[in-house]
Design an enzyme around this catalytic site. Structure first.
Site, PDB file in Angstrom:
ATOM      1  N   LYS A  22       0.851  -1.208   0.000  1.00  0.00           N
ATOM      2  CA  LYS A  22       0.000   0.000   0.000  1.00  0.00           C
ATOM      3  C   LYS A  22       0.877   1.244   0.000  1.00  0.00           C
ATOM      4  O   LYS A  22       0.706   2.134  -0.837  1.00  0.00           O
ATOM      5  CB  LYS A  22      -0.898   0.017   1.232  1.00  0.00           C
ATOM      6  CG  LYS A  22      -1.563   1.381   1.512  1.00  0.00           C
ATOM      7  CD  LYS A  22      -2.425   1.410   2.744  1.00  0.00           C
ATOM      8  CE  LYS A  22      -1.728   1.877   3.967  1.00  0.00           C
ATOM      9  NZ  LYS A  22      -1.504   3.324   4.093  1.00  0.00           N
ATOM     10  N   ASN A  23       1.837   1.301   0.914  1.00  0.00           N
ATOM     11  CA  ASN A  23       2.655   2.509   1.042  1.00  0.00           C
ATOM     12  C   ASN A  23       3.703   2.624  -0.053  1.00  0.00           C
ATOM     13  O   ASN A  23       4.336   3.669  -0.197  1.00  0.00           O
ATOM     14  CB  ASN A  23       3.287   2.572   2.429  1.00  0.00           C
ATOM     15  CG  ASN A  23       2.236   2.774   3.516  1.00  0.00           C
ATOM     16  OD1 ASN A  23       1.089   3.105   3.204  1.00  0.00           O
ATOM     17  ND2 ASN A  23       2.601   2.548   4.751  1.00  0.00           N
ATOM     18  N   ARG A 121       0.111  14.977  12.736  1.00  0.00           N
ATOM     19  CA  ARG A 121       0.507  14.734  11.334  1.00  0.00           C
ATOM     20  C   ARG A 121       0.548  16.021  10.510  1.00  0.00           C
ATOM     21  O   ARG A 121      -0.146  16.165   9.510  1.00  0.00           O
ATOM     22  CB  ARG A 121      -0.404  13.691  10.693  1.00  0.00           C
ATOM     23  CG  ARG A 121      -0.473  12.393  11.473  1.00  0.00           C
ATOM     24  CD  ARG A 121      -1.203  11.317  10.743  1.00  0.00           C
ATOM     25  NE  ARG A 121      -0.326  10.666   9.760  1.00  0.00           N
ATOM     26  CZ  ARG A 121      -0.711   9.615   9.017  1.00  0.00           C
ATOM     27  NH1 ARG A 121      -1.936   9.157   9.128  1.00  0.00           N
ATOM     28  NH2 ARG A 121       0.122   9.070   8.156  1.00  0.00           N
ATOM     29  N   PRO A 122       1.335  17.010  10.921  1.00  0.00           N
ATOM     30  CA  PRO A 122       1.454  18.238  10.137  1.00  0.00           C
ATOM     31  C   PRO A 122       2.151  17.979   8.795  1.00  0.00           C
ATOM     32  O   PRO A 122       2.654  16.874   8.558  1.00  0.00           O
ATOM     33  CB  PRO A 122       2.320  19.139  11.022  1.00  0.00           C
ATOM     34  CG  PRO A 122       3.094  18.215  11.880  1.00  0.00           C
ATOM     35  CD  PRO A 122       2.229  17.019  12.102  1.00  0.00           C
ATOM     36  N   ASP A 304       4.363   1.149  12.110  1.00  0.00           N
ATOM     37  CA  ASP A 304       3.142   0.545  11.554  1.00  0.00           C
ATOM     38  C   ASP A 304       2.894  -0.853  12.102  1.00  0.00           C
ATOM     39  O   ASP A 304       1.799  -1.387  11.936  1.00  0.00           O
ATOM     40  CB  ASP A 304       3.211   0.494  10.021  1.00  0.00           C
ATOM     41  CG  ASP A 304       3.173   1.877   9.436  1.00  0.00           C
ATOM     42  OD1 ASP A 304       3.546   2.039   8.264  1.00  0.00           O
ATOM     43  OD2 ASP A 304       2.797   2.824  10.166  1.00  0.00           O
ATOM     44  N   ARG A 396      -8.839  -0.428   4.212  1.00  0.00           N
ATOM     45  CA  ARG A 396      -8.048   0.634   3.565  1.00  0.00           C
ATOM     46  C   ARG A 396      -6.688   0.093   3.143  1.00  0.00           C
ATOM     47  O   ARG A 396      -6.096   0.525   2.166  1.00  0.00           O
ATOM     48  CB  ARG A 396      -7.855   1.818   4.510  1.00  0.00           C
ATOM     49  CG  ARG A 396      -9.065   2.702   4.700  1.00  0.00           C
ATOM     50  CD  ARG A 396      -8.666   3.985   5.396  1.00  0.00           C
ATOM     51  NE  ARG A 396      -7.473   4.529   4.776  1.00  0.00           N
ATOM     52  CZ  ARG A 396      -6.537   5.210   5.457  1.00  0.00           C
ATOM     53  NH1 ARG A 396      -6.673   5.411   6.750  1.00  0.00           N
ATOM     54  NH2 ARG A 396      -5.475   5.686   4.843  1.00  0.00           N
TER      55      ARG A 396
HETATM   56  C1  EPZ Z   1       4.057   7.288   6.046  1.00  0.00           C
HETATM   57  O1  EPZ Z   1       3.274   8.311   6.647  1.00  0.00           O
HETATM   58  C2  EPZ Z   1       3.146   6.055   5.986  1.00  0.00           C
HETATM   59  N1  EPZ Z   1       1.972   6.342   5.188  1.00  0.00           N
HETATM   60  C3  EPZ Z   1       2.711   5.678   7.404  1.00  0.00           C
HETATM   61  O2  EPZ Z   1       1.942   4.480   7.311  1.00  0.00           O
HETATM   62  C4  EPZ Z   1       3.954   5.392   8.248  1.00  0.00           C
HETATM   63  O3  EPZ Z   1       3.551   5.137   9.578  1.00  0.00           O
HETATM   64  C5  EPZ Z   1       4.885   6.626   8.216  1.00  0.00           C
HETATM   65  O4  EPZ Z   1       5.206   6.964   6.854  1.00  0.00           O
HETATM   66  C6  EPZ Z   1       6.183   6.379   8.969  1.00  0.00           C
HETATM   67  O5  EPZ Z   1       6.829   5.263   8.425  1.00  0.00           O
HETATM   68  C7  EPZ Z   1       2.051   6.249   3.838  1.00  0.00           C
HETATM   69  O6  EPZ Z   1       3.100   5.965   3.284  1.00  0.00           O
HETATM   70  C8  EPZ Z   1       0.787   6.495   3.072  1.00  0.00           C
HETATM   71  P1  EPZ Z   1       6.069  10.750   8.140  1.00  0.00           P
HETATM   72  P2  EPZ Z   1       3.821   9.839   6.666  1.00  0.00           P
HETATM   73  O7  EPZ Z   1       5.943  11.971   7.316  1.00  0.00           O
HETATM   74  O8  EPZ Z   1       4.494  10.137   5.396  1.00  0.00           O
HETATM   75  C9  EPZ Z   1       5.970  14.072  11.531  1.00  0.00           C
HETATM   76  C10 EPZ Z   1       0.040   3.114   7.602  1.00  0.00           C
HETATM   77  O9  EPZ Z   1      -0.480   2.612   8.600  1.00  0.00           O
HETATM   78  N2  EPZ Z   1       5.899  15.030  10.421  1.00  0.00           N
HETATM   79  O10 EPZ Z   1       7.312   9.960   8.093  1.00  0.00           O
HETATM   80  O11 EPZ Z   1       2.693  10.716   7.071  1.00  0.00           O
HETATM   81  C11 EPZ Z   1       4.663  13.292  11.678  1.00  0.00           C
HETATM   82  O12 EPZ Z   1       3.719  14.028  12.416  1.00  0.00           O
HETATM   83  C12 EPZ Z   1       0.530   4.543   7.645  1.00  0.00           C
HETATM   84  O13 EPZ Z   1       0.215   2.507   6.512  1.00  0.00           O
HETATM   85  C13 EPZ Z   1       5.982  16.393  10.695  1.00  0.00           C
HETATM   86  O14 EPZ Z   1       6.114  16.810  11.840  1.00  0.00           O
HETATM   87  O15 EPZ Z   1       4.862   9.753   7.846  1.00  0.00           O
HETATM   88  C14 EPZ Z   1       5.108  12.038  12.387  1.00  0.00           C
HETATM   89  O16 EPZ Z   1       5.206  12.302  13.770  1.00  0.00           O
HETATM   90  C15 EPZ Z   1       0.282   5.216   8.988  1.00  0.00           C
HETATM   91  N3  EPZ Z   1       5.908  17.269   9.662  1.00  0.00           N
HETATM   92  C16 EPZ Z   1       6.500  11.785  11.812  1.00  0.00           C
HETATM   93  O17 EPZ Z   1       6.923  13.038  11.250  1.00  0.00           O
HETATM   94  C17 EPZ Z   1       5.758  16.862   8.362  1.00  0.00           C
HETATM   95  O18 EPZ Z   1       5.711  17.721   7.455  1.00  0.00           O
HETATM   96  C18 EPZ Z   1       6.529  10.730  10.734  1.00  0.00           C
HETATM   97  O19 EPZ Z   1       5.735  11.172   9.662  1.00  0.00           O
HETATM   98  C19 EPZ Z   1       5.667  15.475   8.099  1.00  0.00           C
HETATM   99  C20 EPZ Z   1       5.746  14.574   9.143  1.00  0.00           C
END
Ligand code: EPZ
Length: 426
Positions: A22-23, A121-122, A304, A396
């Site tokens: 998916k990801n 999730r900003p 995850d 999903r």
């Molecule tokens: C991706 O989410 C995955 N989703 C998530 O999988 C996965 O948990 C995550 O990466 C971490 O591996 C998809 O690929 C669709 P991040 P993403 O940006 O990109 C903070 C699932 O269950 N952050 O690495 O949103 C954020 O708040 C999903 O399949 C900021 O602060 O993850 C978090 O605390 C859930 N500012 C951390 O970084 C930003 O601009 C990790 O977020 C972006 C992120």
């Protein structure tokens, strides 16, 4: 209304084919917009988030045709830069459209992305990077509007290895003029998948698989065909099912080379793991040993699979400790596991679990995708029948968790109505 019913305490035995990632596939679908032509993506998981991304691409003017697990995208008709609100709010991956739409149409308007409620999730890291590449960003707390007459390659230093931000920067950098260097890039396998896909279309990227990526932007792209690897989180979920229920199961098409930290955790819990001829075989006798792990950016333990390992720890033979360091609200499922008889205490981002066996069947509710899957894992080790409500969250990301676990001898049934995707011809 969607409910999964599970009769627990059934040891697992058999084979499960692992779906496409998916990801992995969602950013690839977004990245296809960078090229005006035909892109064929194989081993696509047939899941709600893929249908949602297809709806978005069609609303932007593309043609999508999903035949079995093969997705044909015709992006020549791309003409709209406004991501539809309803679909945009349904999943986090809608944020992936920022980079490709800025690169292709020099403009994008989208709502703040939705997705699992596992933290704030900003998207500040996405937006600041795109601004450094020349985009003008405006909007309010509801929507993001961005314009970029021309994206320019530059050096981007990420303060956190955000997966989504790295993916957006990669896609914008392919369209930008000049070289973009990403320092502190995420190293999750899905980043490598996106880089390999972009290379298939003609992009040139150095440092793939490392935390430093260098993109040679502005190259002409061409049609391509790409195969999505197996889903490491789905494979890890089913490993968790074997650990909780006991048994002997082989996973076909599991990306073992990208599951190092998961396999280590499984072995430490007493699972015998064997890898032979593209089959990842797991054997579990007795209760799992106590779990001690801490989540973090790859190659640390994946956030995850935190909920799944929390479920496994509920039936371990002792005290477990699981620390969540990525998403500040990813223990919501603990309350539902307690309704199944688990003993869990959450303190400052760490779960302390006293294992017991068996758990007891009950009615519980899924609050997010991976938490819902964790409840299925726990219910396999519960006496009597369990019902998991709101299991549409699970659809999903999992093609058919009931089908997959039934293939390994579990006793589950699904009752509900999932929205399919109206097929279109390209
Ligand atoms: C991706 O989410 C995955 N989703 C998530 O999988 C996965 O948990 C995550 O990466 C971490 O591996 C998809 O690929 C669709 P991040 P993403 O940006 O990109 C903070 C699932 O269950 N952050 O690495 O949103 C954020 O708040 C999903 O399949 C900021 O602060 O993850 C978090 O605390 C859930 N500012 C951390 O970084 C930003 O601009 C990790 O977020 C972006 C992120």
């Amino acid at each position: 209304m969607s409910v999964i019913r599970i009769q627990g305490l059934q040891r697992l035995h058999g084979e499960i084919s692992i779906q496409g990632s998916k990801n992995g596939v969602l950013p690839v679908m977004a990245a296809a917009l960078l090229h005006s032509g035909i892109v064929v993506i194989k081993n696509v998981p047939v899941i709600q988030d893929v249908f949602c991304m297809m709806d978005i691409l069609e609303s932007l003017g593309c043609r999508c045709c999903l035949e079995g697990h093969t997705l044909i995208l015709d992006t020549r008709g791309l003409c709209c830069w406004q991501v539809p609100e309803e679909e945009g709010r349904r999943m986090r991956s809608s944020v992936m459209l920022l980079g490709p739409l800025l690169g292709r149409l020099h403009q994008v308007s989208t709502c703040y992305p939705g997705g699992c409620s596992i933290g704030r999730r900003p998207i500040d890291l996405h937006l600041s990077a795109l601004e450094q590449m020349g985009a003008k960003i405006c909007g309010d707390e509801e929507r993001v509007e961005a314009f970029a007459g021309k994206l320019c390659g530059t050096d981007i230093r990420l303060c956190f290895p955000s997966v989504g931000a790295t993916e957006n920067i990669l896609m914008a950098a392919v369209a930008a003029e000049g070289i973009t260097r990403i320092y502190g890039a995420a190293m999750e396998p899905e980043i490598e998948v996106l880089c390999r896909f972009l290379e298939t279309l003609g992009a040139k990227i150095d440092g793939i698989g490392t935390g430093f990526l260098q993109v040679h932007g502005g190259r002409t792209l061409h049609d391509g065909e790409f195969v999505v690897p197996g889903d490491r989180i789905v494979a890890g979920t089913y490993l968790g099912a074997v650990m909780a229920a006991g048994g002997d199961v082989c996973l076909l098409g599991a990306p073992a080379d990208h599951m190092g930290e998961t396999l280590d955790a499984a072995r430490k819990a007493g699972c015998v793991i064997e890898w032979k001829e593209n089959r990842l075989c797991a054997k579990m006798d007795g209760r799992p040993r106590p779990v001690s792990l801490s989540t973090g950016p790859y190659p640390e333990f994946s956030t995850d699979l935190q909920s799944v390992m929390l479920a496994v720890s509920c039936v371990a033979s002792g005290e477990s400790k699981i620390q969540e360091n990525v998403f500040e609200e990813r223990f919501a499922t603990a309350g539902e596991l307690i309704r199944l008889g688990a003993e869990i205490r959450i303190e400052r981002g760490t779960a302390f679990v006293r294992g017991k066996y068996p758990l007891r069947g009950n009615c519980v509710q899924a609050f997010d995708l991976r938490g819902g899957a964790a409840l299925v894992v726990a219910a396999l080790a519960a006496e009597g029948e369990s019902q998991i409500h709101d299991c549409f969250y699970i659809c999903r990301g999992y093609e058919d968790i009931c089908r997959d676990l039934t293939a390994a001898g579990a006793r589950l049934s699904f009752k509900g109505d999932e929205i399919g995707y109206e097929e279109n011809t390209v």
